[in-house]
Design a protein around this motif. Structure first.
Motif, PDB file in Angstrom:
ATOM      1  N   ILE A 272      51.750  45.996  -1.352  1.00  0.00           N
ATOM      2  CA  ILE A 272      52.551  45.821  -0.135  1.00  0.00           C
ATOM      3  C   ILE A 272      52.359  44.433   0.474  1.00  0.00           C
ATOM      4  O   ILE A 272      52.734  44.188   1.617  1.00  0.00           O
ATOM      5  CB  ILE A 272      52.207  46.897   0.914  1.00  0.00           C
ATOM      6  CG1 ILE A 272      50.728  46.816   1.314  1.00  0.00           C
ATOM      7  CG2 ILE A 272      52.541  48.272   0.389  1.00  0.00           C
ATOM      8  CD1 ILE A 272      50.372  47.756   2.453  1.00  0.00           C
ATOM      9  N   GLY A 273      51.737  43.541  -0.303  1.00  0.00           N
ATOM     10  CA  GLY A 273      51.670  42.148   0.108  1.00  0.00           C
ATOM     11  C   GLY A 273      50.364  41.683   0.718  1.00  0.00           C
ATOM     12  O   GLY A 273      50.270  40.535   1.152  1.00  0.00           O
ATOM     13  N   MET A 274      49.353  42.539   0.771  1.00  0.00           N
ATOM     14  CA  MET A 274      48.069  42.119   1.326  1.00  0.00           C
ATOM     15  C   MET A 274      47.289  41.305   0.302  1.00  0.00           C
ATOM     16  O   MET A 274      47.313  41.607  -0.890  1.00  0.00           O
ATOM     17  CB  MET A 274      47.225  43.337   1.728  1.00  0.00           C
ATOM     18  CG  MET A 274      47.709  44.052   2.955  1.00  0.00           C
ATOM     19  SD  MET A 274      46.505  45.301   3.496  1.00  0.00           S
ATOM     20  CE  MET A 274      47.419  46.086   4.806  1.00  0.00           C
ATOM     21  N   SER A 275      46.591  40.290   0.796  1.00  0.00           N
ATOM     22  CA  SER A 275      45.750  39.490  -0.087  1.00  0.00           C
ATOM     23  C   SER A 275      44.760  38.707   0.761  1.00  0.00           C
ATOM     24  O   SER A 275      44.923  38.585   1.982  1.00  0.00           O
ATOM     25  CB  SER A 275      46.597  38.512  -0.921  1.00  0.00           C
ATOM     26  OG  SER A 275      47.281  37.608  -0.077  1.00  0.00           O
ATOM     27  N   GLY A 276      43.732  38.202   0.116  1.00  0.00           N
ATOM     28  CA  GLY A 276      42.771  37.342   0.793  1.00  0.00           C
ATOM     29  C   GLY A 276      42.061  38.019   1.942  1.00  0.00           C
ATOM     30  O   GLY A 276      41.624  39.171   1.856  1.00  0.00           O
ATOM     31  N   PHE A 277      41.967  37.307   3.069  1.00  0.00           N
ATOM     32  CA  PHE A 277      41.211  37.797   4.227  1.00  0.00           C
ATOM     33  C   PHE A 277      41.839  39.056   4.813  1.00  0.00           C
ATOM     34  O   PHE A 277      41.125  39.944   5.297  1.00  0.00           O
ATOM     35  CB  PHE A 277      41.137  36.709   5.289  1.00  0.00           C
ATOM     36  CG  PHE A 277      40.384  37.128   6.515  1.00  0.00           C
ATOM     37  CD1 PHE A 277      38.995  37.236   6.498  1.00  0.00           C
ATOM     38  CD2 PHE A 277      41.062  37.433   7.684  1.00  0.00           C
ATOM     39  CE1 PHE A 277      38.305  37.638   7.628  1.00  0.00           C
ATOM     40  CE2 PHE A 277      40.382  37.822   8.817  1.00  0.00           C
ATOM     41  CZ  PHE A 277      38.988  37.929   8.792  1.00  0.00           C
ATOM     42  N   LEU A 278      43.165  39.148   4.792  1.00  0.00           N
ATOM     43  CA  LEU A 278      43.830  40.341   5.326  1.00  0.00           C
ATOM     44  C   LEU A 278      43.438  41.579   4.529  1.00  0.00           C
ATOM     45  O   LEU A 278      43.185  42.645   5.115  1.00  0.00           O
ATOM     46  CB  LEU A 278      45.342  40.152   5.306  1.00  0.00           C
ATOM     47  CG  LEU A 278      46.168  41.315   5.870  1.00  0.00           C
ATOM     48  CD1 LEU A 278      45.849  41.525   7.340  1.00  0.00           C
ATOM     49  CD2 LEU A 278      47.657  41.058   5.669  1.00  0.00           C
ATOM     50  N   LEU A 279      43.369  41.456   3.222  1.00  0.00           N
ATOM     51  CA  LEU A 279      42.958  42.576   2.373  1.00  0.00           C
ATOM     52  C   LEU A 279      41.522  42.994   2.677  1.00  0.00           C
ATOM     53  O   LEU A 279      41.210  44.185   2.757  1.00  0.00           O
ATOM     54  CB  LEU A 279      43.104  42.185   0.904  1.00  0.00           C
ATOM     55  CG  LEU A 279      42.617  43.208  -0.134  1.00  0.00           C
ATOM     56  CD1 LEU A 279      43.403  44.494  -0.033  1.00  0.00           C
ATOM     57  CD2 LEU A 279      42.717  42.627  -1.544  1.00  0.00           C
ATOM     58  N   VAL A 280      40.667  42.007   2.865  1.00  0.00           N
ATOM     59  CA  VAL A 280      39.268  42.315   3.179  1.00  0.00           C
ATOM     60  C   VAL A 280      39.159  42.984   4.539  1.00  0.00           C
ATOM     61  O   VAL A 280      38.440  43.975   4.709  1.00  0.00           O
ATOM     62  CB  VAL A 280      38.418  41.020   3.139  1.00  0.00           C
ATOM     63  CG1 VAL A 280      37.012  41.292   3.639  1.00  0.00           C
ATOM     64  CG2 VAL A 280      38.377  40.463   1.720  1.00  0.00           C
ATOM     65  N   ARG A 281      39.872  42.447   5.537  1.00  0.00           N
ATOM     66  CA  ARG A 281      39.748  42.958   6.905  1.00  0.00           C
ATOM     67  C   ARG A 281      40.365  44.337   7.075  1.00  0.00           C
ATOM     68  O   ARG A 281      39.803  45.189   7.778  1.00  0.00           O
ATOM     69  CB  ARG A 281      40.411  41.977   7.875  1.00  0.00           C
ATOM     70  CG  ARG A 281      40.280  42.364   9.336  1.00  0.00           C
ATOM     71  CD  ARG A 281      40.819  41.275  10.235  1.00  0.00           C
ATOM     72  NE  ARG A 281      42.252  41.074  10.067  1.00  0.00           N
ATOM     73  CZ  ARG A 281      43.187  41.779  10.727  1.00  0.00           C
ATOM     74  NH1 ARG A 281      42.824  42.708  11.591  1.00  0.00           N
ATOM     75  NH2 ARG A 281      44.457  41.530  10.523  1.00  0.00           N
TER      76      ARG A 281
END
Length: 239
Positions: free
Chosen positions: A132-141
């Protein structure tokens, strides 16, 4: 048993409680930050950083905390480069050395606990987040950190309780926390049983509060796993 002596001893030990709480809070906070750094190096995929993290964890998990504390408090002063550095005003203080040794030790244990929590995150959840487009810091948070923390919380609560009890070792480097004051009272009164009984009660109460706080936190974080109440089900059917 002398109730009056127990009461006066308890008040004397309570006067040292702020030092114990400061040792505990600073060591857990600094150790938690170090653990996050170490676990990041451990799972980064960089062979040099990963090797450093493995060695760090092995050293601080494999050696006794008391020896680590002695090496920091007594050993660092042997090096002139340390005595002439900007860190010396801190490293010559028993309290700061105790905090440093406690933080370094708990960081090694906590890093492995956090790594276990990260490994417990399902790969399907990460793939769904990426879809759904999450990656990087957003995925971690949003995905990795909350789920990993929930998995790691029971083991981490045990480590935090152990750190509360480990603050007693600071008395061996002349930090006058609860145990240090208790030992000083024993040397003055020779009443070992009563003094250590009061100290044990203080530690029991502190650890009880910690365990209850972690239990409430775990309960709040696992709300989605609990079965809905009958009132909730009836309200949903009515709607």
């Amino acid at each position: 048993m002398d109730i009056g002596f127990l009461y006066s001893t308890f008040l004397t030990l309570m006067a040292a409680l702020p030092t114990t709480l400061a040792l505990f809070a600073l060591s857990v906070f600094i150790g938690g930050l170090l653990a996050l750094l170490v676990v990041w190096m451990r799972v980064s995929g960089n062979p040099v950083l990963s090797a450093f993290a493995k060695v760090y964890i092995f050293v601080f998990r494999g050696s006794p905390l008391l020896i680590q504390m002695f090496l920091i408090f007594y050993g660092l002063a042997q090096f002139s480069i340390v005595r002439h550095s900007f860190l010396w005003p801190y490293l010559r203080e028993p309290f700061d050395c105790a905090v440093l040794s406690l933080a370094l030790c708990t960081a090694g244990y906590s890093a492995e606990i956090f790594r276990g929590g990260i490994r417990a995150v399902s790969a399907k959840e990460i793939e769904a987040a990426k879809a759904i487009g999450m990656s990087g810091f957003l995925l971690v948070r949003r995905i990795l950190a909350p789920i990993a923390f929930r998995h790691a919380l029971p083991a981490y609560s045990t480590e935090v309780v152990l750190m509360m009890k480990s603050t007693a070792l600071a008395s061996l480097v002349t930090v006058w926390e609860v145990t240090g004051v208790a030992q000083r009272l024993i040397s003055q009164t020779y009443r070992t049983m009563e003094v250590f009984l009061c100290a044990a009660v203080i530690y029991l109460v502190l650890n009880f509060i910690l365990l209850q706080a972690f239990a409430l936190l775990e309960y709040a974080l696992s709300r989605h796993r609990r079965a809905p109440s009958f009132a909730t089900v009836d309200a949903a059917k009515t709607a």
